[in-house]
Design an enzyme around this catalytic site. Structure first.
Site, PDB file in Angstrom:
ATOM      1  N   THR A 149       0.677  -1.360   0.186  1.00  0.00           N
ATOM      2  CA  THR A 149       0.240   0.060   0.060  1.00  0.00           C
ATOM      3  C   THR A 149       0.955   1.121  -0.041  1.00  0.00           C
ATOM      4  O   THR A 149       0.512   2.301  -0.050  1.00  0.00           O
ATOM      5  CB  THR A 149      -0.929   0.011   1.341  1.00  0.00           C
ATOM      6  OG1 THR A 149      -0.024   0.045   2.416  1.00  0.00           O
ATOM      7  CG2 THR A 149      -1.763  -1.173   1.360  1.00  0.00           C
ATOM      8  N   CYS A 177       2.564   3.162   9.336  1.00  0.00           N
ATOM      9  CA  CYS A 177       1.546   3.037  10.199  1.00  0.00           C
ATOM     10  C   CYS A 177       2.444   3.108  11.746  1.00  0.00           C
ATOM     11  O   CYS A 177       3.474   2.756  11.774  1.00  0.00           O
ATOM     12  CB  CYS A 177       0.585   2.144  10.515  1.00  0.00           C
ATOM     13  SG  CYS A 177      -0.145   1.882   8.873  1.00  0.00           S
ATOM     14  N   CYS A 226      -1.825   0.802  15.168  1.00  0.00           N
ATOM     15  CA  CYS A 226      -2.780   0.975  13.915  1.00  0.00           C
ATOM     16  C   CYS A 226      -3.883  -0.051  14.146  1.00  0.00           C
ATOM     17  O   CYS A 226      -3.888  -1.108  13.983  1.00  0.00           O
ATOM     18  CB  CYS A 226      -2.195   0.862  12.542  1.00  0.00           C
ATOM     19  SG  CYS A 226      -3.386   1.330  11.394  1.00  0.00           S
ATOM     20  N   ARG A 286       3.976   6.887   2.672  1.00  0.00           N
ATOM     21  CA  ARG A 286       3.358   8.136   3.327  1.00  0.00           C
ATOM     22  C   ARG A 286       2.545   7.931   4.581  1.00  0.00           C
ATOM     23  O   ARG A 286       2.169   6.562   4.724  1.00  0.00           O
ATOM     24  CB  ARG A 286       2.049   8.492   2.216  1.00  0.00           C
ATOM     25  CG  ARG A 286       0.999   7.561   1.822  1.00  0.00           C
ATOM     26  CD  ARG A 286       0.062   8.194   0.519  1.00  0.00           C
ATOM     27  NE  ARG A 286      -0.934   7.399   0.125  1.00  0.00           N
ATOM     28  CZ  ARG A 286      -1.994   6.952   0.787  1.00  0.00           C
ATOM     29  NH1 ARG A 286      -2.355   7.461   2.094  1.00  0.00           N
ATOM     30  NH2 ARG A 286      -2.766   6.071   0.326  1.00  0.00           N
ATOM     31  N   CYS A 305      -0.363   6.777   7.495  1.00  0.00           N
ATOM     32  CA  CYS A 305      -1.620   6.362   7.355  1.00  0.00           C
ATOM     33  C   CYS A 305      -2.805   7.274   7.940  1.00  0.00           C
ATOM     34  O   CYS A 305      -2.358   8.147   8.876  1.00  0.00           O
ATOM     35  CB  CYS A 305      -1.475   5.127   8.327  1.00  0.00           C
ATOM     36  SG  CYS A 305      -3.284   4.571   8.729  1.00  0.00           S
ATOM     37  N   CYS A 315      -4.326   6.077  11.607  1.00  0.00           N
ATOM     38  CA  CYS A 315      -3.702   5.989  12.909  1.00  0.00           C
ATOM     39  C   CYS A 315      -2.766   7.267  13.099  1.00  0.00           C
ATOM     40  O   CYS A 315      -2.361   7.357  14.220  1.00  0.00           O
ATOM     41  CB  CYS A 315      -2.912   4.778  13.020  1.00  0.00           C
ATOM     42  SG  CYS A 315      -1.207   4.700  12.105  1.00  0.00           S
ATOM     43  N   ASP A 326      17.748  16.343  49.847  1.00  0.00           N
ATOM     44  CA  ASP A 326      16.496  17.009  49.954  1.00  0.00           C
ATOM     45  C   ASP A 326      15.757  16.591  51.302  1.00  0.00           C
ATOM     46  O   ASP A 326      15.653  15.357  51.619  1.00  0.00           O
ATOM     47  CB  ASP A 326      15.621  16.698  48.725  1.00  0.00           C
ATOM     48  CG  ASP A 326      14.414  17.343  48.869  1.00  0.00           C
ATOM     49  OD1 ASP A 326      14.428  18.582  48.353  1.00  0.00           O
ATOM     50  OD2 ASP A 326      13.279  16.624  49.250  1.00  0.00           O
TER      51      ASP A 326
END
Length: 485
Positions: free
Chosen positions: A30, A34, A38, A63, A65, A68, A435
Site C-alpha cells: 500500500t 503506520c 494502528c 506516506r 496512514c 492512525c 533534599d
C-alpha cells in the site's frame, strides 16, 4: 528496536500502543506507514518493513496512514533518556534549531562537525537532520491546516517551509492529500486568530497529581496560574511569545495554545511535551522501581508519575537559587517581584497572566540591592546571572558538563545542581538525597535516611532515580502532590 523483526511483528499483531514512537511499520503493497497500534488489520509479515523514524519511512517512499496518524504519536522515550550526540541532536531538532539555524547551527550547538552529525543520525535513525526536521514541519503544517483557519500560504511559512511549492509537494507526498483536501476533511478548525487546540498524546499510565500539583504549587505569579482546570503559563519563544493552557484528561493532555507568531507552533508543542515529560516510558520506569520492596506500594498506588520539568533552563536555574532554604511561598514571592521589576509585559484575554519571566540580561541589569534576600544568596544569584551565558541549560545540553560548570559557582551545592539537572536538563537519573522531603520520605518507608546510605541503596533505581524521587515526595502532605481542585 526496528531491527528486531520478531518483536516488531508481535507488537503490530497485538496493536501494542506502548511501542508507538519506538518504530514505524511500512506496508510495501500500500506504500503506507503506520504506528504499531494502528487499528486496521495487520498486513502479511512478508509485506512489513520497519523503520526507526517517521522521516526514514518517508524517505523510503511511504506516506502516513490517514487512520492512525503515525506522525502524531508520542516521541521515542530514548531521546529524553540519553545524553549522547544523537539524543541531544533529536531534542534540539524538535526544538526547531534546524529550522532556525540550519544543520550548521545544530552542529555548532553540539560541538561536532556537520558530517559527524549526519553520519550518526543516519546510522541510528535512517535519516539525517534535514529529513527529520522536514518530517516535523509536515506534522506542524497538518496541525495548522486541520485546526486553524490560517490561510494555506501563511501555514506553509509558519510551519517552516521555504516556499508554497515545497509545502504542497511535501504534504501531498507525506499524507497522500493536498493541503486543501486536508482542510476540507477536518472538522476541528478554530477561527480565533493565533489560537489552536490539540491533544498531546502520552504513554499510559500517567499520574497527573504530582505533575500538575508541583507546577501549580510553585507557579510564579503573573507567569503561571491554575484556571478552570488548566495549568497556564507564558512561554518565551523564538519569534515571539505564547500562552499554553494544559489540562489533564484520562487519555491525553488537552492543550490550547495562543501564539503571537504561528511560526512558533512546533517549538511550543515540543516545550509543552517536555514540561510535562510526556515522552517518558512509564512501564519501563515503574517495572524497575516496583522491584524495590520499599517503593513497590508507592508505585502500585499511583503508577505513571512523571518528572515536572521546566519550560526554560536559565529561568529554572534562577528559580532554584530563589528556592534555597526558603518555603515554596517565599520562593514564589521572590520570583514574582523579579517578574514585576524586569519581566516583559504581555496581554492575556483568557486569564491573569501578565508577564514573561525576565531574561538573564534583564535581571543582570538590575541593581543587586533590589533582590530582597540574604547577602550570601544575593551573591549566588548575581554570580549565576554572570555565568549563565556560558552554561548550556537547553534541551540539547551535555548533562555532566552543565553540572561541572554549575559546581564552580558559589552557593551551588548538590541539592541545587541536582534539582536543576532533574527539572531543567531533564536527566532521568538526577538524584538529590540531601533534599529534606526525600530524607523524610525515606525514613517513613524504611529506606536509609542518611544521604550516603540512601545513595548506595538507590543505585538499584538507576537510570530512573529522578522518578523514584517523585514517588518519595508523594508520601508527604504538600500541595505539590495534589491536583488542584
Amino acid at each position: 528496536m526496528h531491527e528486531d523483526t520478531e518483536s516488531c511483528v508481535r507488537a503490530v499483531h497485538s496493536k501494542d500502543a506502548r511501542f508507538d514512537g519506538w518504530f514505524y511499520t511500512a506496508v510495501v503493497t500500500t506504500r503506507i506507514y503506520c504506528r504499531p497500534s494502528c487499528p486496521v488489520v495487520p498486513p502479511k509479515v512478508q509485506n512489513m518493513r520497519f523503520y526507526p523514524s517517521a522521516a526514514a519511512a518517508q524517505q523510503a517512499g511511504f506516506r502516513a496512514c490517514k487512520r492512525c496518524r503515525p506522525d502524531a504519536t508520542p516521541g521515542s522515550p530514548q531521546w529524553n533518556e540519553r545524553a549522547d550526540l544523537v539524543a541531544r541532536a533529536m531534542r534540539l531538532i524538535a526544538d526547531g534549531v534546524v529550522d532556525r539555524d540550519g544543520v550548521p547551527g545544530l552542529a555548532a550547538r553540539l560541538g561536532y562537525s556537520v558530517r559527524q552529525i549526519q553520519r550518526q543520525l543516519v546510522a541510528e535513525l535512517g535519516a539525517g537532520p534535514l529529513a527529520i526536521a522536514r518530517a516535523q514541519r509536515a506534522q506542524t503544517a497538518r496541525l495548522l491546516i486541520e485546526t486553524t483557519a490560517t490561510p494555506l500560504g501563511d501555514a506553509a511559512f509558519a510551519a517552516g517551509f521555504g516556499s508554497v511549492r515545497s509545502f504542497n509537494d511535501t504534504i501531498r507526498e507525506v499524507f497522500g492529500l493536498t493541503p486543501g483536501e486536508l482542510r476540507t476533511r477536518s472538522k476541528n478548525v478554530i477561527t480565533t486568530p493565533g489560537s489552536l487546540a490539540l491533544r498531546l498524546p502520552f504513554r499510559s499510565p500517567l499520574c497527573p497529581d504530582n505533575l500538575f500539583g508541583h507546577l501549580v504549587a510553585t507557579a510564579v505569579p503573573g507567569v503561571e496560574e491554575w484556571r478552570d482546570g488548566s495549568y497556564r503559563r507564558a512561554l518565551r519563544l523564538p519569534h515571539g511569545h505564547g500562552i499554553a493552557a494544559l489540562r489533564p484528561t484520562p487519555d491525553y493532555i488537552d492543550c490550547r495554545l495562543t501564539l503571537s507568531d504561528m511560526r512558533d507552533l512546533s517549538v511550543a508543542i515540543t516545550r509543552c511535551r517536555w514540561l510535562l515529560d510526556l515522552d517518558a516510558d512509564p512501564i519501563a520506569i515503574d517495572d524497575l522501581l516496583h522491584q524495590d520492596p520499599f517503593l513497590a506500594s508507592l508505585v502500585t498506588k499511583a503508577p505513571g508519575r512523571r518528572v515536572p520539568r521546566a519550560a526554560d533552563g536559565p529561568e529554572f536555574a534562577i528559580r532554584a537559587v530563589l528556592g534555597q532554604q526558603v518555603s515554596t511561598a517565599a520562593a514564589r514571592t521572590h520570583a514574582g517581584r523579579m517578574v514585576t521589576a524586569a519581566g516583559e509585559a504581555i496581554s492575556d484575554d483568557e486569564g491573569g497572566l501578565t508577564h514573561l519571566f525576565p531574561t538573564t540580561e534583564a535581571l543582570a541589569a538590575l541593581d543587586p540591592a533590589t533582590f530582597a534576600m540574604p547577602e550570601s544568596r544575593r551573591t549566588t544569584l548575581t554570580r549565576l546571572l554572570d555565568a549563565l551565558p556560558g552554561i548550556d541549560l537547553s534541551v540539547g545540553s551535555d548533562w555532566q558538563e552543565a553540572r561541572a560548570k554549575l559546581a564552580t559557582l558559589p552557593g551551588f551545592g548538590p541539592w541545587t545542581i541536582e534539582t536543576i539537572a532533574m527539572r531543567a536538563l531533564g536527566d532521568p537519573d538526577a538524584f538529590n538525597p540531601t533534599d529534606l522531603g526525600v530524607r523524610r520520605a525515606a525514613e517513613d518507608v524504611g529506606l536509609p535516611k542518611t544521604p550516603a546510605a540512601l545513595t548506595a541503596h538507590a543505585a538499584a533505581w538507576r537510570p530512573w532515580r529522578a522518578y523514584a524521587v517523585q514517588y518519595l515526595w508523594a508520601t508527604g502532605d504538600h500541595p505539590i502532590n495534589f491536583l488542584p481542585s
